[in-house]
Write an enzyme that holds these catalytic residues in place. Structure first.
Site, PDB file in Angstrom:
ATOM      1  N   ASP A 163      61.369  67.454 -55.702  1.00  0.00           N
ATOM      2  CA  ASP A 163      60.851  66.304 -56.438  1.00  0.00           C
ATOM      3  C   ASP A 163      59.388  66.487 -56.846  1.00  0.00           C
ATOM      4  OD1 ASP A 163      60.768  63.647 -57.398  1.00  0.00           O
ATOM      5  OD2 ASP A 163      60.044  62.922 -55.458  1.00  0.00           O
ATOM      6  N   GLU A 411      62.815  69.528 -45.535  1.00  0.00           N
ATOM      7  CA  GLU A 411      64.133  68.942 -45.792  1.00  0.00           C
ATOM      8  C   GLU A 411      65.216  69.953 -46.154  1.00  0.00           C
ATOM      9  OE1 GLU A 411      63.743  65.570 -48.436  1.00  0.00           O
ATOM     10  OE2 GLU A 411      62.712  64.439 -46.887  1.00  0.00           O
ATOM     11  N   TYR A 467      63.132  57.134 -45.091  1.00  0.00           N
ATOM     12  CA  TYR A 467      62.879  56.167 -46.176  1.00  0.00           C
ATOM     13  C   TYR A 467      63.690  54.888 -45.998  1.00  0.00           C
ATOM     14  CZ  TYR A 467      60.058  59.634 -48.541  1.00  0.00           C
ATOM     15  OH  TYR A 467      59.054  60.525 -48.849  1.00  0.00           O
ATOM     16  N   GLU A 504      57.058  61.821 -43.593  1.00  0.00           N
ATOM     17  CA  GLU A 504      57.083  61.092 -44.872  1.00  0.00           C
ATOM     18  C   GLU A 504      57.697  59.726 -44.623  1.00  0.00           C
ATOM     19  OE1 GLU A 504      59.048  63.005 -48.191  1.00  0.00           O
ATOM     20  OE2 GLU A 504      58.142  64.939 -47.740  1.00  0.00           O
ATOM     21  N   TRP A 549      54.038  59.164 -47.140  1.00  0.00           N
ATOM     22  CA  TRP A 549      54.356  59.800 -48.417  1.00  0.00           C
ATOM     23  C   TRP A 549      53.941  58.847 -49.518  1.00  0.00           C
ATOM     24  CZ3 TRP A 549      54.927  64.601 -49.493  1.00  0.00           C
ATOM     25  CH2 TRP A 549      55.370  64.985 -50.780  1.00  0.00           C
ATOM     26  N   LYS A 568      54.836  56.909 -55.182  1.00  0.00           N
ATOM     27  CA  LYS A 568      54.656  56.486 -53.789  1.00  0.00           C
ATOM     28  C   LYS A 568      53.221  56.700 -53.316  1.00  0.00           C
ATOM     29  CE  LYS A 568      59.495  57.160 -52.580  1.00  0.00           C
ATOM     30  NZ  LYS A 568      59.928  57.977 -53.714  1.00  0.00           N
TER      31      LYS A 568
END
Ligand code: BDP
Length: 595
Positions: A163, A411, A467, A504, A549, A568
């Site tokens: 991303d 990740e 998240y 994050e 994050w 973010k």
């Protein structure tokens, strides 16, 4: 790997400035020995992408070429001459005066070539072919797709499995530098709390192993506090002033190498006396617990993309200090050498992350760009390259006191079969190459739970990206907090001795959007999100840090989950604070270290 520094025996010349540049079509003829025709001016260092308008220009997939001339004078030709690149993204093939010097794969670490033979007194022609494709063999990973629509020309698209925008080009400084015939190739230096100092010198050149080596430890005022001899050895400095976040006191190791034939090389490497360790769920700096407060942070902004920008990096570290942070993760690639030097000097702790992001064929942060149903570890062909990159990263950053840990990946598919087998040798290699034996981690995502994660035991401390309240349970922060806590408890039960930190957590936030009910995307929601996570951390004694994050908004590939990039950031892309910055500032100023 030594940073190019001027010393009494070395000259350094920057080759930064405006180069000639051209995007290359597939199979376009190339001639590295001739001046480019139809080139355009391009600043180095910078990412090429945002310098000129045009979507085809910015999103070009494949090759490009950079070229310039430089002049070598007689005195420069006396010793050996080297050409060094801070980073070229992602692969570089370098030619000098029509001769191939070599190539380098990996877009975020330095490399050099000796050019004593290929360079000449007078004008020299330097040509660099750069390729920016990310696929299943590169770090970071991506996919190349040939798009076909009836009536349209076939189009190659490169889908990043990550991303952030795939900025590329000659993104960090370029230098030439001289050394004597027999020279210092590398220095390793480590100062411990009790004042013991260990060094190891690598030299190159004829009978380099017979050269005489003298070392001196100099304090910040330049006073010599220790003298020793030999290629490697250890000594002791009485009552050293330790390096930490409040007092980032730096020493220097001055090294003098005298060859059998009498040539002398000198180099001065910066280091600090400090120790990092892990005990009872705590990360310790100089034997005192340190709670990590800070961010995942991209190295980018403005029209230079990821190009080295000293003003921006200094401003960023100033903002970290302002907000009460003490650390960041170089998500998701090693940052520039200049940034590491600045962190040493300003006392910022760094989790140094490799560019291994997107090692997950079934998941990407945006949920849109990945998608290969086959298992990740059968599909990717990154293993050998990954080892090489970890070695290069440790080699480059080993002496920096600011580096307190290594992150092998962000990740990855750590819940899939094969993850443990993939990462175990990488973690072992990283430890083997680092005499300081700094902690190593693998940053995991929510698909990798306390039940399914296959790499937790490999990590010295757990770094989790979560998240809840954003990609799920959105708008329901109470529910998100319950889920988060449950998961953290799960990991603590599984690894009761290991520190756990969030790597994050965050919510996209449009600067200037306010909402009395703290709805998604508003500045109020981001603040409440931070508050909710903070309350969970405060209730769990084994939490060793919180990295939000993300430090600042940043550019991503175009897709419907991103409105003009990832929002973010606690700061906007031009580094203005959002409301949550003030919340974090008051929270982090309250959390005193050691705790
Ligand atoms: C995580 C990734 C990070 C993304 C972030 C997000 O590690 O690179 O930018 O999510 O979605 O999965 O904002």
């Amino acid at each position: 790997m030594l940073y190019p520094r001027m010393t009494s025996s070395r000259m350094v010349f920057e080759l930064n400035g405006i180069w000639d540049f051209k995007l290359l079509k597939k199979k376009e003829e190339r001639d590295a020995g001739r001046r480019l025709k139809d080139s355009m001016p391009m600043p180095v260092p910078s990412s090429y992408n945002d310098i000129y308008p045009g979507r085809d220009f910015a999103d070009h997939v494949g090759d490009m070429v950079y070229q310039r001339t430089f002049t070598v004078t007689n005195p420069v030709k006396q010793g050996r001459l080297f050409l060094r690149f801070g980073a070229v993204t992602h692969t570089a093939e370098v030619w000098l005066n029509g001769e191939l010097l070599g190539s380098h794969k990996g877009g975020f670490l330095p490399f050099s070539f000796e050019i004593s033979k290929q360079s000449r007194v007078g004008e020299n022609l330097l040509t660099v072919f750069v390729n920016n494709i990310v696929d299943y063999t590169t770090l970071p990973c991506g996919r190349v797709v040939e798009e076909e629509f009836p009536g349209l020309e076939q189009r190659t698209v490169n889908l990043p499995n990550f991303d952030f925008y795939n900025y590329s080009g000659i993104m960090r400084p370029v230098w030439i530098y001289t050394t004597p015939d027999v020279y210092i190739e590398d220095i390793e230096v480590y100062g411990k709390m009790d004042g013991s100092v260990y060094w190891k010198i690598q030299a190159e050149g004829e009978s380099a192993d017979k050269a005489k080596v003298t070392v001196r430890v100099l304090d910040a005022e330049g006073r010599c506090v220790y003298t020793g001899t030999g290629y490697s050895g250890s000594g002791r400095v009485e009552a050293p002033r330790l390096w930490d976040t409040q007092d980032p006191y730096l020493y220097r190791l001055w090294v003098r190498l005298q060859s059998k034939s009498g040539n002398v090389d000198e180099y001065t490497e910066i280091f600090g006396f400090r120790e990092v360790s892990i005990r009872d769920c705590r990360i310790l700096l100089n034997e005192k617990p340190v709670y990590l407060k800070g961010f995942g942070k991209h190295e980018e902004g403005g029209s230079r993309g990821r190009g080295t920008d000293m003003a921006l990096m200094t401003k960023d570290l100033g903002l970290l200090k302002w907000i009460g942070a003490n650390s960041f993760r170089t998500s998701h690639y090693p940052n520039s050498e200049e940034m590491m030097q600045l962190c040493d000097r300003m006392g910022i702790l760094v989790i140094d992350e490799s560019p291994a992001v997107g090692l997950n064929t079934g998941f990407t942060a945006t949920g849109l760009l990945g998608g290969n149903p086959k298992g990740t570890w059968e599909t990717l062909r990154t293993k050998e390259h990954h080892k090489h990159v970890m070695e290069e990263m440790v080699k480059r950053d080993k002496n920096h006191p600011c580096v307190i840990a290594w992150s092998a990946a962000n990740e990855p598919a750590s819940q899939e079969d094969g993850a443990k087998e993939y990462f175990a040798p990488l973690v072992a290699l990283t430890k083997e190459k680092d005499i300081q034996k700094r902690p190593v981690t693998i940053v995991t995502y929510e698909g990798s739970t306390p039940k399914t994660c296959k790499v937790a035991e490999l990590c010295d401390f757990l770094v989790l990206n979560r998240y809840r309240g954003w990609y799920d349970t959105e708008g329901n922060l109470k529910g998100a907090a319950v889920k988060l806590k449950e998961e953290l408890e799960g990991f603590h039960v599984r690894c009761p001795e290991k520190p756990i930190m969030l790597g994050e957590y965050g919510a996209d936030t449009i600067a200037g959007l306010h909402d009395l009910n703290a709805r998604l995307f508003s500045e109020e929601y981001q603040t409440e999100f931070m508050r909710a996570y903070g309350e969970v951390f405060d209730s769990l004694p084994y939490i060793a840090g919180e990295h939000v994050w993300v430090f600042a908004d940043f550019a991503t590939a175009e897709n419907i989950k991103r409105v003009d990039g990832n929002k973010k950031g606690i700061f906007t892309r031009d580094r203005r604070p959002k409301q949550a910055a003030y919340f974090l500032k008051s929270r982090w100023e309250e959390i005193r270290n050691p705790y």
